[in-house]
Scaffold this motif. Structure first.
Motif, PDB file in Angstrom:
ATOM      1  N   HIS A 211     -75.413 -21.531 -70.624  1.00 52.68           N
ATOM      2  CA  HIS A 211     -75.072 -21.009 -71.938  1.00 52.68           C
ATOM      3  C   HIS A 211     -74.441 -22.181 -72.693  1.00 52.68           C
ATOM      4  O   HIS A 211     -73.415 -22.703 -72.268  1.00 52.68           O
ATOM      5  N   PHE A 212     -75.035 -22.574 -73.767  1.00 55.23           N
ATOM      6  CA  PHE A 212     -74.732 -23.813 -74.471  1.00 55.23           C
ATOM      7  C   PHE A 212     -73.683 -23.562 -75.546  1.00 55.23           C
ATOM      8  O   PHE A 212     -74.006 -22.980 -76.585  1.00 55.23           O
ATOM      9  N   ALA A 213     -72.451 -23.926 -75.345  1.00 55.99           N
ATOM     10  CA  ALA A 213     -71.850 -24.670 -74.236  1.00 55.99           C
ATOM     11  C   ALA A 213     -70.397 -24.240 -74.105  1.00 55.99           C
ATOM     12  O   ALA A 213     -69.873 -23.505 -74.936  1.00 55.99           O
ATOM     13  N   LEU A 214     -69.757 -24.753 -73.022  1.00 62.63           N
ATOM     14  CA  LEU A 214     -68.362 -24.471 -72.675  1.00 62.63           C
ATOM     15  C   LEU A 214     -68.118 -22.981 -72.423  1.00 62.63           C
ATOM     16  O   LEU A 214     -67.033 -22.467 -72.671  1.00 62.63           O
ATOM     17  N   ASN A 215     -69.130 -22.293 -71.914  1.00 65.95           N
ATOM     18  CA  ASN A 215     -69.002 -20.880 -71.552  1.00 65.95           C
ATOM     19  C   ASN A 215     -68.709 -20.825 -70.043  1.00 65.95           C
ATOM     20  O   ASN A 215     -69.544 -20.448 -69.240  1.00 65.95           O
ATOM     21  N   ASP A 216     -67.496 -21.241 -69.678  1.00 65.29           N
ATOM     22  CA  ASP A 216     -67.174 -21.417 -68.265  1.00 65.29           C
ATOM     23  C   ASP A 216     -66.264 -20.325 -67.718  1.00 65.29           C
ATOM     24  O   ASP A 216     -65.673 -20.470 -66.646  1.00 65.29           O
ATOM     25  N   GLN A 217     -66.139 -19.218 -68.440  1.00 63.14           N
ATOM     26  CA  GLN A 217     -65.413 -18.052 -67.951  1.00 63.14           C
ATOM     27  C   GLN A 217     -65.970 -16.814 -68.638  1.00 63.14           C
ATOM     28  O   GLN A 217     -66.597 -16.901 -69.691  1.00 63.14           O
ATOM     29  N   GLU A 218     -65.758 -15.660 -68.023  1.00 56.30           N
ATOM     30  CA  GLU A 218     -66.220 -14.398 -68.593  1.00 56.30           C
ATOM     31  C   GLU A 218     -65.103 -13.649 -69.302  1.00 56.30           C
ATOM     32  O   GLU A 218     -65.345 -12.866 -70.210  1.00 56.30           O
ATOM     33  N   THR A 219     -63.874 -13.866 -68.895  1.00 57.31           N
ATOM     34  CA  THR A 219     -62.738 -13.179 -69.498  1.00 57.31           C
ATOM     35  C   THR A 219     -62.666 -13.457 -70.993  1.00 57.31           C
ATOM     36  O   THR A 219     -62.698 -14.616 -71.424  1.00 57.31           O
ATOM     37  N   ASN A 220     -62.596 -12.380 -71.772  1.00 57.97           N
ATOM     38  CA  ASN A 220     -62.473 -12.470 -73.240  1.00 57.97           C
ATOM     39  C   ASN A 220     -63.654 -13.152 -73.918  1.00 57.97           C
ATOM     40  O   ASN A 220     -63.542 -13.617 -75.046  1.00 57.97           O
ATOM     41  N   ARG A 221     -64.801 -13.177 -73.261  1.00 58.08           N
ATOM     42  CA  ARG A 221     -65.916 -13.942 -73.817  1.00 58.08           C
ATOM     43  C   ARG A 221     -66.436 -13.357 -75.128  1.00 58.08           C
ATOM     44  O   ARG A 221     -67.082 -14.059 -75.902  1.00 58.08           O
ATOM     45  N   LEU A 222     -66.177 -12.073 -75.382  1.00 61.30           N
ATOM     46  CA  LEU A 222     -66.643 -11.436 -76.618  1.00 61.30           C
ATOM     47  C   LEU A 222     -65.521 -11.285 -77.644  1.00 61.30           C
ATOM     48  O   LEU A 222     -65.681 -10.601 -78.650  1.00 61.30           O
ATOM     49  N   SER A 223     -64.389 -11.931 -77.375  1.00 62.13           N
ATOM     50  CA  SER A 223     -63.210 -11.768 -78.234  1.00 62.13           C
ATOM     51  C   SER A 223     -62.942 -13.009 -79.077  1.00 62.13           C
ATOM     52  O   SER A 223     -61.809 -13.428 -79.256  1.00 62.13           O
ATOM     53  N   MET A 224     -64.029 -13.609 -79.591  1.00 58.72           N
ATOM     54  CA  MET A 224     -63.899 -14.835 -80.390  1.00 58.72           C
ATOM     55  C   MET A 224     -63.060 -15.859 -79.634  1.00 58.72           C
ATOM     56  O   MET A 224     -62.072 -16.399 -80.132  1.00 58.72           O
ATOM     57  N   LEU A 225     -63.453 -16.115 -78.402  1.00 64.31           N
ATOM     58  CA  LEU A 225     -62.713 -16.980 -77.487  1.00 64.31           C
ATOM     59  C   LEU A 225     -62.774 -18.435 -77.949  1.00 64.31           C
ATOM     60  O   LEU A 225     -63.803 -19.094 -77.835  1.00 64.31           O
ATOM     61  N   CYS A 226     -61.683 -18.934 -78.482  1.00 67.76           N
ATOM     62  CA  CYS A 226     -61.610 -20.320 -78.951  1.00 67.76           C
ATOM     63  C   CYS A 226     -61.381 -21.235 -77.761  1.00 67.76           C
ATOM     64  O   CYS A 226     -60.361 -21.144 -77.080  1.00 67.76           O
ATOM     65  N   THR A 227     -62.337 -22.116 -77.513  1.00 68.79           N
ATOM     66  CA  THR A 227     -62.270 -23.040 -76.389  1.00 68.79           C
ATOM     67  C   THR A 227     -61.917 -24.423 -76.910  1.00 68.79           C
ATOM     68  O   THR A 227     -62.639 -24.989 -77.726  1.00 68.79           O
ATOM     69  N   TRP A 228     -60.793 -24.954 -76.429  1.00 68.41           N
ATOM     70  CA  TRP A 228     -60.301 -26.248 -76.896  1.00 68.41           C
ATOM     71  C   TRP A 228     -60.484 -27.286 -75.800  1.00 68.41           C
ATOM     72  O   TRP A 228     -60.152 -27.057 -74.637  1.00 68.41           O
ATOM     73  N   SER A 229     -61.005 -28.454 -76.170  1.00 67.35           N
ATOM     74  CA  SER A 229     -61.238 -29.504 -75.193  1.00 67.35           C
ATOM     75  C   SER A 229     -61.295 -30.856 -75.889  1.00 67.35           C
ATOM     76  O   SER A 229     -61.444 -30.933 -77.115  1.00 67.35           O
ATOM     77  N   THR A 230     -61.206 -31.917 -75.096  1.00 72.37           N
ATOM     78  CA  THR A 230     -61.400 -33.249 -75.647  1.00 72.37           C
ATOM     79  C   THR A 230     -62.895 -33.542 -75.737  1.00 72.37           C
ATOM     80  O   THR A 230     -63.691 -33.032 -74.950  1.00 72.37           O
ATOM     81  N   GLU A 231     -63.261 -34.363 -76.692  1.00 76.16           N
ATOM     82  CA  GLU A 231     -64.667 -34.748 -76.817  1.00 76.16           C
ATOM     83  C   GLU A 231     -65.131 -35.482 -75.565  1.00 76.16           C
ATOM     84  O   GLU A 231     -66.280 -35.317 -75.132  1.00 76.16           O
ATOM     85  N   GLN A 232     -64.270 -36.269 -74.963  1.00 76.36           N
ATOM     86  CA  GLN A 232     -64.649 -36.990 -73.756  1.00 76.36           C
ATOM     87  C   GLN A 232     -65.038 -36.025 -72.645  1.00 76.36           C
ATOM     88  O   GLN A 232     -66.065 -36.204 -71.990  1.00 76.36           O
TER      89      GLN A 232
END
Length: 587
Positions: free
Chosen positions: A402-423
């Motif tokens: 799933h493209f991309a950063l979909n690495d958990q199921e919890t809250n996946r439909l709750s506008m889950l904001c995923t924060w990460s470094t570009e690196q």
């Protein structure tokens, strides 16, 4: 909801091996089974030959000998330890870079395994200064390992000067254009783990979050169904494309032609708004027919370990889970997996496969980890791209997901904001997707439910346009994950950000509502992408396919026919009996 990828690039073994080298953990008390560890019914010995580094390629041979008394196979695992400057670009001290599996070796038998990889496979993404891939000068320790921790032998590869991959004639890993930052806004207000000063900020970075509120700046930019307005991104300079033109170009005429062949424009000119909207809006488990151009309805089905038609309940046999496949470290087996899927797709008259799934084992307890390959981007990339190659060799387009950063199921439909470094995004989470495009030749993509930063992955232009299409050169369609709306999924938003088709089975916000020139151009592009994938599927390999009547319709027609015959027969019988009784009464 939100999730902070605070560990940055130090995912799984990359943290434990690096932390051990920095003296930050008691490795023996912490790690029971290193990454790459495995058991065998026999024993092996590996001998590393001389390393050659020339013309950007690192190569050497490894002689593997079965020293036990039982036949078996072994894996040559190759890692590198790059030069690290304290406070400089983040780097793990153990990084899988290549691997090969031997053939079956009888006791006493040996095999010479050839290893080769490009030097830019050892590059790091510098998202702070160069904002590009960088291979820093220095000594790189290249080793063959029994696992990520146990070095069997190692050699030194010296890079004489920094190499920055930021020009058209010097891109990273064959990128069509130089990669540069596309996820700056998705870093967020987060403290990320750093190797600096022996992971000095570890306690702060890995602590539970204390701030549960978006900043005012992010709030002002956040969009969902309640406040998204297509007009915000309209461009007055956009010109209205041609629609509904008379012509006789058929989709089959485009099979095998380049994406930018001029004939595509002629075909697209013939389509109406309604035809494009229906194709874009109703992409749940297949793409819609367009009779005017000979586009038949195509069926796409779920995966990843089999083929499952959720409507007909017809399914293929099931293969082992992706994690099991990755545990074999056998690229040929992964390819045969994909070929098997392709063969069964032909049997089921299926064009597309919603798989392989290639998110990262960031957490061993994630709800769908079994569907994904590994915690490591390189191992995941090899397995995923081989499965894609196998399916695509049969003309079945694989939806890498799933493209991309979909690495958990919890809250996946709750506008889950995923924060990460570009690196971390580029070095870890995008790597299997990148390989599936560049090496596997995937024809389709399924995006993910989550937000990346404050932008839904299904409308993140940096992800879907800048990286996927511009840098990697992907050509084909991008599909949403299941289109349930969920308060943020909108077709208008999706097509402007790089998505082409909605995985929708009901009419909600999956239709295009804006008819501005900007919207119509986005519709045209989305339609082009969908049709490009369809035209190059196995169903168009021999020209325009005949429109086959589905078996359920055939059965329905037969039932209707039999019912009609029975009804007429009963009517005749009833009339005959009535006439017989009438004659008997007169007599």
């Amino acid at each position: 909801a939100f999730v902070n990828y605070v560990e940055s690039i130090y995912v799984g073994y990359k943290f434990y091996e690096t932390a051990d080298d920095e003296g930050a953990i008691d490795y023996e008390a912490t790690v029971q089974y290193p990454f790459g560890y495995g058991l065998s019914y026999t024993t092996f010995e590996q001998e590393m030959g001389d390393v050659t580094y020339a013309d950007g390629t690192v190569s050497f041979d490894v002689t593997v000998t079965n020293t036990g008394d039982t036949a078996g196979k072994d894996v040559v695992e190759v890692y590198y330890n790059p030069p690290y400057t304290n406070g400089g670009i983040e780097k793990a001290s153990a990084n899988l870079v290549a691997f090969e599996k031997t053939e079956l070796l009888e006791p006493g038998a040996s095999e010479t395994v050839s290893i080769s990889f490009d030097d830019d496979d050892m590059a790091s993404y510098d998202d702070q200064d160069a904002k590009a891939w960088v291979l820093e000068a220095g000594d790189y320790q290249v080793s063959i390992n029994a696992d990520s921790h146990t070095v069997l032998d190692e050699k030194t590869v010296t890079v004489d000067e920094d190499i920055v991959y930021n020009t058209e004639d010097n891109t990273h890993d064959g990128d069509a254009v130089p990669a540069t930052n596309a996820f700056d806004a998705d870093r967020g207000d987060v403290t990320y783990l750093s190797r600096a000063d022996h992971f000095a900020n570890r306690e702060e970075a890995l602590a539970a979050p204390t701030n549960y509120t978006l900043s005012d700046e992010y709030k002002a930019q956040f969009r969902n169904e309640s406040n998204y307005d297509p007009a915000e991104t309209n461009d007055d300079a956009d010109e209205m494309p041609t629609t509904g033109a008379k012509g006789d170009v058929r989709l089959a005429d485009l099979t095998g032609k380049e994406y930018d062949d001029p004939l595509w424009d002629e075909l697209l000119d013939q389509l109406t708004f309604d035809e494009m909207d229906n194709l874009i809006a109703n992409g749940g488990f297949g793409t819609q027919a367009i009779e005017s151009i000979g586009k038949i309805q195509l069926t796409d089905v779920d995966g990843p370990a089999s083929l499952n038609n959720n409507f007909t309940q017809v399914g293929s046999i099931g293969f082992p889970s992706s994690t099991s496949v990755a545990c074999t470290w056998n690229k040929d087996l992964a390819k045969r997996f994909g070929e098997g899927i392709g063969d069964m797709a032909h049997d089921m008259h299926v064009a597309g496969w919603y798989a392989p799934a290639m998110n990262i084992h960031r957490n061993a307890f994630a709800g769908r980890t079994f569907e994904y390959f590994s915690e490591d981007g390189v191992l995941s990339a090899a397995m995923a791209s081989q499965q894609v190659t196998g399916a695509e060799s049969k003309g079945v387009y694989a939806f890498m997901k799933h493209f991309a950063l979909n690495d958990q199921e919890t809250n996946r439909l709750s506008m889950l904001c995923t924060w990460s470094t570009e690196q971390a995004i580029r070095e870890i989470y995008l790597k299997p997707f990148e390989a599936s495009v560049k090496d596997g030749g995937t024809g389709a993509v399924m995006s993910s439910f989550n937000y990346i930063g404050i932008e839904w992955a299904g409308s993140h232009s940096g992800l879907l346009n800048t990286v996927l299409r511009d840098e990697w050169g992907f050509r084909g369609m991008v599909l949403t994950d299941y289109f349930g709306g969920y308060g943020y999924m909108q077709a208008d938003r999706a097509i402007r950000g790089g998505t082409d088709v909605m995985l929708a089975t009901t009419d909600i916000t999956n239709h295009i509502t804006d008819k501005s020139a900007t919207s119509m151009q986005a519709m045209r592009t989305a339609t082009h992408n969908i049709l490009y994938t369809a035209a190059n599927s196995w169903l168009y390999a021999d020209g325009e396919p005949a429109v086959e009547v589905p078996i359920w319709k055939t059965i329905t027609y037969v039932v209707w026919g039999v019912t009609a015959v029975l009804f007429v027969g009963l009517e005749i019988l009833a009339i005959k009996r009535f006439m017989d009784r009438k004659k008997a009464t007169k007599a």
